[in-house]
Motif scaffolding. Structure first.
Motif, PDB file in Angstrom:
ATOM      1  N   THR A 125       7.461  -8.508  10.510  1.00 19.98           N
ATOM      2  CA  THR A 125       7.880  -9.911  10.446  1.00 19.98           C
ATOM      3  C   THR A 125       8.521 -10.175   9.091  1.00 19.98           C
ATOM      4  N   LYS A 126       9.274 -11.272   9.006  1.00 14.99           N
ATOM      5  CA  LYS A 126       9.918 -11.624   7.745  1.00 14.99           C
ATOM      6  C   LYS A 126       8.872 -11.964   6.704  1.00 14.99           C
ATOM      7  N   PRO A 127       9.151 -11.651   5.439  1.00 19.06           N
ATOM      8  CA  PRO A 127      10.338 -10.978   4.910  1.00 19.06           C
ATOM      9  C   PRO A 127      10.218  -9.453   4.846  1.00 19.06           C
ATOM     10  N   ALA A 128       9.054  -8.906   5.243  1.00 22.33           N
ATOM     11  CA  ALA A 128       8.828  -7.462   5.061  1.00 22.33           C
ATOM     12  C   ALA A 128       9.757  -6.605   5.900  1.00 22.33           C
ATOM     13  N   ASN A 129      10.236  -7.135   7.044  1.00 22.51           N
ATOM     14  CA  ASN A 129      11.107  -6.321   7.912  1.00 22.51           C
ATOM     15  C   ASN A 129      12.554  -6.283   7.435  1.00 22.51           C
ATOM     16  N   GLN A 130      12.830  -6.926   6.309  1.00 25.46           N
ATOM     17  CA  GLN A 130      14.204  -6.979   5.801  1.00 25.46           C
ATOM     18  C   GLN A 130      14.495  -5.897   4.765  1.00 25.46           C
ATOM     19  N   PHE A 131      13.499  -5.106   4.418  1.00 23.80           N
ATOM     20  CA  PHE A 131      13.718  -4.061   3.406  1.00 23.80           C
ATOM     21  C   PHE A 131      12.688  -2.958   3.607  1.00 23.80           C
ATOM     22  N   ASN A 132      12.888  -1.865   2.899  1.00 28.69           N
ATOM     23  CA  ASN A 132      11.957  -0.740   2.965  1.00 28.69           C
ATOM     24  C   ASN A 132      10.870  -0.904   1.908  1.00 28.69           C
ATOM     25  N   LEU A 133       9.655  -0.574   2.300  1.00 30.45           N
ATOM     26  CA  LEU A 133       8.553  -0.549   1.347  1.00 30.45           C
ATOM     27  C   LEU A 133       8.290   0.887   0.933  1.00 30.45           C
ATOM     28  N   HIS A 134       8.001   1.083  -0.346  1.00 30.81           N
ATOM     29  CA  HIS A 134       7.840   2.434  -0.884  1.00 30.81           C
ATOM     30  C   HIS A 134       6.427   2.631  -1.422  1.00 30.81           C
ATOM     31  N   GLY A 135       5.962   3.851  -1.343  1.00 28.56           N
ATOM     32  CA  GLY A 135       4.698   4.221  -1.954  1.00 28.56           C
ATOM     33  C   GLY A 135       4.954   5.000  -3.232  1.00 28.56           C
ATOM     34  N   PHE A 136       4.406   4.509  -4.327  1.00 26.22           N
ATOM     35  CA  PHE A 136       4.609   5.173  -5.623  1.00 26.22           C
ATOM     36  C   PHE A 136       3.376   5.956  -6.060  1.00 26.22           C
ATOM     37  N   SER A 137       2.362   5.978  -5.201  1.00 29.80           N
ATOM     38  CA  SER A 137       1.142   6.718  -5.497  1.00 29.80           C
ATOM     39  C   SER A 137       0.532   7.179  -4.185  1.00 29.80           C
ATOM     40  N   LEU A 138      -0.199   8.298  -4.234  1.00 26.89           N
ATOM     41  CA  LEU A 138      -0.864   8.795  -3.031  1.00 26.89           C
ATOM     42  C   LEU A 138      -1.941   7.828  -2.538  1.00 26.89           C
ATOM     43  N   TRP A 139      -2.418   6.961  -3.431  1.00 28.55           N
ATOM     44  CA  TRP A 139      -3.480   6.032  -3.072  1.00 28.55           C
ATOM     45  C   TRP A 139      -2.950   4.704  -2.546  1.00 28.55           C
ATOM     46  N   ASP A 140      -1.645   4.506  -2.540  1.00 28.61           N
ATOM     47  CA  ASP A 140      -1.095   3.202  -2.148  1.00 28.61           C
ATOM     48  C   ASP A 140      -1.481   2.813  -0.724  1.00 28.61           C
ATOM     49  N   GLY A 141      -1.299   3.732   0.220  1.00 27.39           N
ATOM     50  CA  GLY A 141      -1.611   3.427   1.617  1.00 27.39           C
ATOM     51  C   GLY A 141      -3.081   3.102   1.820  1.00 27.39           C
ATOM     52  N   ILE A 142      -3.968   3.922   1.246  1.00 21.88           N
ATOM     53  CA  ILE A 142      -5.406   3.697   1.367  1.00 21.88           C
ATOM     54  C   ILE A 142      -5.799   2.367   0.731  1.00 21.88           C
ATOM     55  N   GLY A 143      -5.204   2.098  -0.433  1.00 25.09           N
ATOM     56  CA  GLY A 143      -5.516   0.852  -1.131  1.00 25.09           C
ATOM     57  C   GLY A 143      -5.151  -0.375  -0.310  1.00 25.09           C
ATOM     58  N   ILE A 144      -4.007  -0.346   0.356  1.00 21.34           N
ATOM     59  CA  ILE A 144      -3.579  -1.477   1.179  1.00 21.34           C
ATOM     60  C   ILE A 144      -4.490  -1.642   2.384  1.00 21.34           C
ATOM     61  N   TYR A 145      -4.855  -0.541   3.026  1.00 22.85           N
ATOM     62  CA  TYR A 145      -5.784  -0.626   4.150  1.00 22.85           C
ATOM     63  C   TYR A 145      -7.119  -1.245   3.714  1.00 22.85           C
ATOM     64  N   MET A 146      -7.587  -0.883   2.535  1.00 24.90           N
ATOM     65  CA  MET A 146      -8.845  -1.436   2.033  1.00 24.90           C
ATOM     66  C   MET A 146      -8.713  -2.932   1.748  1.00 24.90           C
ATOM     67  N   LYS A 147      -7.541  -3.358   1.277  1.00 24.39           N
ATOM     68  CA  LYS A 147      -7.343  -4.790   1.023  1.00 24.39           C
ATOM     69  C   LYS A 147      -7.327  -5.573   2.322  1.00 24.39           C
ATOM     70  N   PHE A 148      -6.669  -5.031   3.343  1.00 22.49           N
ATOM     71  CA  PHE A 148      -6.707  -5.681   4.652  1.00 22.49           C
ATOM     72  C   PHE A 148      -8.145  -5.738   5.175  1.00 22.49           C
ATOM     73  N   ALA A 149      -8.870  -4.634   5.029  1.00 27.30           N
ATOM     74  CA  ALA A 149     -10.259  -4.586   5.496  1.00 27.30           C
ATOM     75  C   ALA A 149     -11.112  -5.617   4.766  1.00 27.30           C
ATOM     76  N   PHE A 150     -10.847  -5.807   3.470  1.00 30.75           N
ATOM     77  CA  PHE A 150     -11.633  -6.771   2.694  1.00 30.75           C
ATOM     78  C   PHE A 150     -11.371  -8.197   3.163  1.00 30.75           C
ATOM     79  N   ILE A 151     -10.118  -8.528   3.451  1.00 30.71           N
ATOM     80  CA  ILE A 151      -9.798  -9.871   3.941  1.00 30.71           C
ATOM     81  C   ILE A 151     -10.509 -10.138   5.263  1.00 30.71           C
ATOM     82  N   VAL A 152     -10.468  -9.165   6.172  1.00 34.76           N
ATOM     83  CA  VAL A 152     -11.153  -9.311   7.464  1.00 34.76           C
ATOM     84  C   VAL A 152     -12.663  -9.435   7.247  1.00 34.76           C
ATOM     85  N   ALA A 153     -13.215  -8.585   6.387  1.00 32.84           N
ATOM     86  CA  ALA A 153     -14.655  -8.617   6.122  1.00 32.84           C
ATOM     87  C   ALA A 153     -15.064  -9.953   5.512  1.00 32.84           C
ATOM     88  N   LEU A 154     -14.224 -10.501   4.645  1.00 29.61           N
ATOM     89  CA  LEU A 154     -14.536 -11.786   4.020  1.00 29.61           C
ATOM     90  C   LEU A 154     -14.552 -12.901   5.055  1.00 29.61           C
TER      91      LEU A 154
END
Length: 260
Positions: A50-79
Motif C-alpha cells: 500500500t502507499k507509500p511503501a509500494n512506490q519505491f524499493n526498500l533495502h536491507g543494510f544489515s542481516l538483522w533488518d528483516g528479523i528486527g522488523i518482524y519483531m517490531k510488528f510482533a511487539f505492536i500486535v502483542a501490545l
C-alpha cells in the motif's frame, strides 16, 4: 501478634500479589509476541503493498533488518493484545479495596482499551503517517536527494508515530478507570486543563510534520480526547457522589431506627 507484624504481613501480601500480577502480564506479553510473529508476515505484506511503501524499493543494510522488523510488528500486535489484560490485572490488584458496584463498573472499561488502541493505530497509520511521510519526502526531493530507504529506517519512522499515538488514544478509558478508583476527579482535570493542553499540543507537534496544518490536524483530536476524558470522568464522578449520598442516607436511617 503485634499490630506492626500484622501491617508488615499485609505489605508482604500486597507485594506478593503485585509480583503475581506482573508475572501474568509478562506471560501474556510473551504469548502475544508469539501470536504477533505469526501475524507479522501478512501485516507486512499489506503495508508493503500500500502507499507509500509500494512506490519505491526498500533495502536491507544489515542481516538483522528483516528479523528486527518482524519483531517490531510482533511487539505492536502483542501490545494490542496485552493492554486489555494489563488493565484487567490492574483492576484485579485494586479491586479488593473497591465496593462491589465499583468493581463491576471498572471491569467494563477493559474491552474499550483494545478498541481505543485500534482507533489510535488507525488514525496514526491512515492520517498522521502519510502526512509525515509526504512532508519529509518533499523536503528530500527539494534538496535533490536520491530517496533510497532502508526497511529499518522506513518502519522505525512509522512505528515512532503509530505507537505513541495509539497509547494516547487510551486517555479516556485510563481517566475513567482512575476516576472510578478515586485517584482522579473532573475538578482536578479541569484545573489541569491548560497544562494538559500544552503537553498534548507539544506531543502533537512532535508526532506530526513541522508545518502548522499538520500540527493542527494532529493536535485537535488529542484535545478532543482530553475533553472526552473530562466528560466521562464527570459521569463516573456524579455516579460516585450519588452512590455515596444514597449510602449515607441509608446509614443515617438505620442509625435513627436503632436510636429510637
Amino acid at each position: 501478634m503485634t499490630e506492626e507484624t500484622e501491617d508488615q504481613m499485609t505489605i508482604v501480601e500486597h507485594i506478593t500479589e503485585l509480583r503475581k500480577r506482573i508475572l501474568y502480564v509478562v506471560i501474556m506479553l510473551v504469548v502475544g509476541l508469539i501470536g504477533g510473529l505469526l501475524l507479522a508476515d501478512p501485516i507486512y505484506d499489506y503495508m508493503r503493498n500500500t502507499k507509500p511503501a509500494n512506490q519505491f524499493n526498500l533495502h536491507g543494510f544489515s542481516l538483522w533488518d528483516g528479523i528486527g522488523i518482524y519483531m517490531k510488528f510482533a511487539f505492536i500486535v502483542a501490545l494490542a493484545i496485552t493492554l486489555p489484560f494489563i488493565m484487567y490485572q490492574l483492576w484485579a490488584f485494586v479491586s479488593p479495596g473497591l465496593k462491589s458496584e465499583e468493581r463491576r463498573a471498572a471491569l467494563r472499561y477493559v474491552p474499550f482499551v483494545f478498541i481505543l488502541f485500534l482507533l489510535g493505530l488507525s488514525f496514526a497509520y491512515f492520517v498522521v503517517f502519510p502526512m509525515a511521510f509526504e512532508f519529509t519526502s518533499k523536503i528530500n526531493k527539494h534538496m535533490e536527494l536520491a530517496e533510497t530507504y532502508g526497511i529499518t529506517q522506513y518502519f522505525t519512522f512509522m512505528f515512532n508515530i503509530l505507537l505513541p499515538m495509539s497509547l494516547l488514544f487510551e486517555l479516556p478509558v485510563v481517566i475513567m478507570f482512575l476516576t472510578r478508583i478515586r485517584l482522579l476527579n473532573p475538578l482536578r482535570l479541569r484545573k489541569m486543563r491548560r497544562f494538559a493542553y500544552f503537553g498534548l499540543i507539544v506531543l502533537g507537534t512532535m508526532l506530526s510534520p513541522p508545518d502548522i496544518i499538520s500540527d493542527i490536524l494532529v493536535s485537535i483530536p488529542l484535545l478532543i480526547l482530553y475533553e472526552v476524558s473530562v466528560f466521562t470522568s464527570s459521569i463516573v464522578y456524579r455516579k460516585q457522589l450519588a452512590e455515596q449520598q444514597a449510602w449515607e442516607e441509608e446509614f443515617d436511617g438505620s442509625s435513627d431506627a436503632t436510636t429510637a
